[in-house]
Design an enzyme around this catalytic site. Structure first.
Site, PDB file in Angstrom:
ATOM      1  CG  ASN A 156      -1.506   1.426   1.368  1.00 39.99           C
ATOM      2  OD1 ASN A 156      -1.775   1.960   0.522  1.00 39.99           O
ATOM      3  ND2 ASN A 156      -2.272   1.417   2.713  1.00 39.99           N
ATOM      4  CD1 TRP A 157       3.293   0.957  -2.827  1.00 38.48           C
ATOM      5  CD2 TRP A 157       3.506   2.021  -4.741  1.00 38.48           C
ATOM      6  NE1 TRP A 157       3.996   0.329  -4.073  1.00 38.48           N
ATOM      7  CE2 TRP A 157       3.979   0.811  -4.913  1.00 38.48           C
ATOM      8  CE3 TRP A 157       3.284   3.052  -5.871  1.00 38.48           C
ATOM      9  CZ2 TRP A 157       4.603   0.621  -6.303  1.00 38.48           C
ATOM     10  CZ3 TRP A 157       3.853   2.598  -7.102  1.00 38.48           C
ATOM     11  CH2 TRP A 157       4.443   1.359  -7.208  1.00 38.48           C
ATOM     12  CE  LYS A 158       0.027   3.057   4.890  1.00 34.97           C
ATOM     13  NZ  LYS A 158       0.210   3.061   6.387  1.00 34.97           N
ATOM     14  CG  HIS A 167      -5.397   1.683   5.478  1.00 35.89           C
ATOM     15  ND1 HIS A 167      -4.968   2.454   6.295  1.00 35.89           N
ATOM     16  CD2 HIS A 167      -4.460   0.629   5.154  1.00 35.89           C
ATOM     17  CE1 HIS A 167      -3.748   2.398   6.684  1.00 35.89           C
ATOM     18  NE2 HIS A 167      -3.324   1.106   5.755  1.00 35.89           N
ATOM     19  CD  GLU A 225      -2.372   5.163   7.113  1.00 33.25           C
ATOM     20  OE1 GLU A 225      -2.749   5.063   5.870  1.00 33.25           O
ATOM     21  OE2 GLU A 225      -1.700   4.671   7.628  1.00 33.25           O
ATOM     22  CD  GLU A 237      -3.415  -3.053   7.556  1.00 34.32           C
ATOM     23  OE1 GLU A 237      -2.184  -3.037   6.828  1.00 34.32           O
ATOM     24  OE2 GLU A 237      -3.933  -1.811   7.337  1.00 34.32           O
ATOM     25  N   GLY A 245       2.738   2.109  10.767  1.00 37.20           N
ATOM     26  CA  GLY A 245       3.494   3.162  10.752  1.00 37.20           C
ATOM     27  C   GLY A 245       4.460   3.559  11.741  1.00 37.20           C
ATOM     28  CB  SER A 263       5.499  -1.898  11.860  1.00 43.92           C
ATOM     29  OG  SER A 263       5.244  -0.719  12.201  1.00 43.92           O
ATOM     30  N   GLY A 299       2.967  -1.066   4.269  1.00 40.89           N
ATOM     31  CA  GLY A 299       3.032   0.391   3.746  1.00 40.89           C
ATOM     32  C   GLY A 299       4.337   0.838   3.684  1.00 40.89           C
ATOM     33  N   GLY A 300       5.057   1.048   4.908  1.00 37.92           N
ATOM     34  CA  GLY A 300       6.558   1.761   4.621  1.00 37.92           C
ATOM     35  C   GLY A 300       7.451   0.836   3.779  1.00 37.92           C
TER      36      GLY A 300
END
Ligand code: PEP
Length: 248
Positions: free
Chosen positions: A9-11, A94, A96, A166, A172, A212, A233-234
């Site tokens: 997920n490149w956000k 998600h 976020e 998640e 993150g 993470s 993500g990251g």
């Protein structure tokens, strides 16, 4: 045995050139590799990345979708538009979007139903906040989000649904659930899916872990019986940090 489903997920990251380059690197490095792979670039770069992943073993995902069909919905992106450019899978719910944007379980459910009715696959994200975990409510929150998110989804449609567990406190933050803690919730989620549908659906449902995840902790998480993949993500923003997880 379920194969691992590893998703990036490149956000709200990358620019067009970096997005294309990252996709090109992934196509090259994941060619012939055995797991299932998905990347979800920002909306504005989906079309460019679609050209790169076309014909590869990487599924193109979007980070969100409109609950409505084409029409007067300013700023929204519809299922038909996403399908038109080659998107196959949608990340929905998600944390976020739940907690920054305020998406409700009802809206999330509408997006799930819209995607499935249009022939798109879904990654439905669920997970508890730190306060909810500390209050011993992690399972209760996940059960509620599953009940609400999957409301109206048929047994047949479940083959197009992946669940991503998640824990919000791990996204993150660098904090990861221990493999044992993650496994315990994953097993609970699978049992809950069996309650909602049946054992066969539960056994066949892919449940990803997200929070993470990186090369250093992915192997032990993925070794757990009910952890079938990762939503990342990251570590998905660079081929050198994403590929090692993909090829485990
Ligand atoms: C995510 O984007 O779903 C996620 C888990 O992010 P990170 O890997 O950065 O924690």
């Amino acid at each position: 045995m379920r194969t691992h489903y590893i998703a990036g997920n490149w956000k709200m990251n990358t620019n067009k050139a970096d997005a294309v380059k990252l996709a090109q690197d992934l196509v090259k490095e994941l060619k012939g590799k055995k797991n299932t792979y998905m990347i979800a670039p920002p909306f504005v770069y989906l079309d460019a990345v679609a050209q790169v992943v076309k014909g590869s073993n990487i599924i193109l995902g979007a980070q969100d979708i409109a609950a409505n069909d084409n029409g007067a919905h300013t700023g929204e992106v519809s299922a038909d538009m996403l399908k038109d450019i080659g998107v196959q899978t949608i990340i929905i719910g998600h944390s976020e979007r739940r907690h920054e944007i305020g998406e409700s379980d009802m809206l999330i459910n509408a997006k799930v139903l819209k995607s499935l009715s249009k022939g798109l696959d879904v990654v439905l994200c669920i997970g508890e906040l730190l306060a909810e975990r500390e209050a011993g409510k992690a399972e209760q929150v996940c059960a509620f989000q599953l009940d609400a998110g999957l409301s109206g989804v048929t047994k047949e449609q479940m083959s197009h649904v992946t669940i991503a567990y998640e824990p919000v406190w791990a996204i993150g933050t660098g904090k990861t659930a221990t493999p044992a803690d993650a496994e315990s919730i994953h097993a609970f989620i699978r049992k809950h899916i069996a309650k909602l549908y049946d054992n066969k659906v539960a056994e066949n449902t892919i449940i990803q872990y997200g929070g993470s995840m990186k090369a250093a902790n992915a192997a032990e998480l993925l070794a757990e019986k009910d952890i079938d993949g990762g939503l990342i993500g990251g570590a998905a923003l660079k081929a050198e940090t994403f590929v090692p997880i993909c090829i485990l």
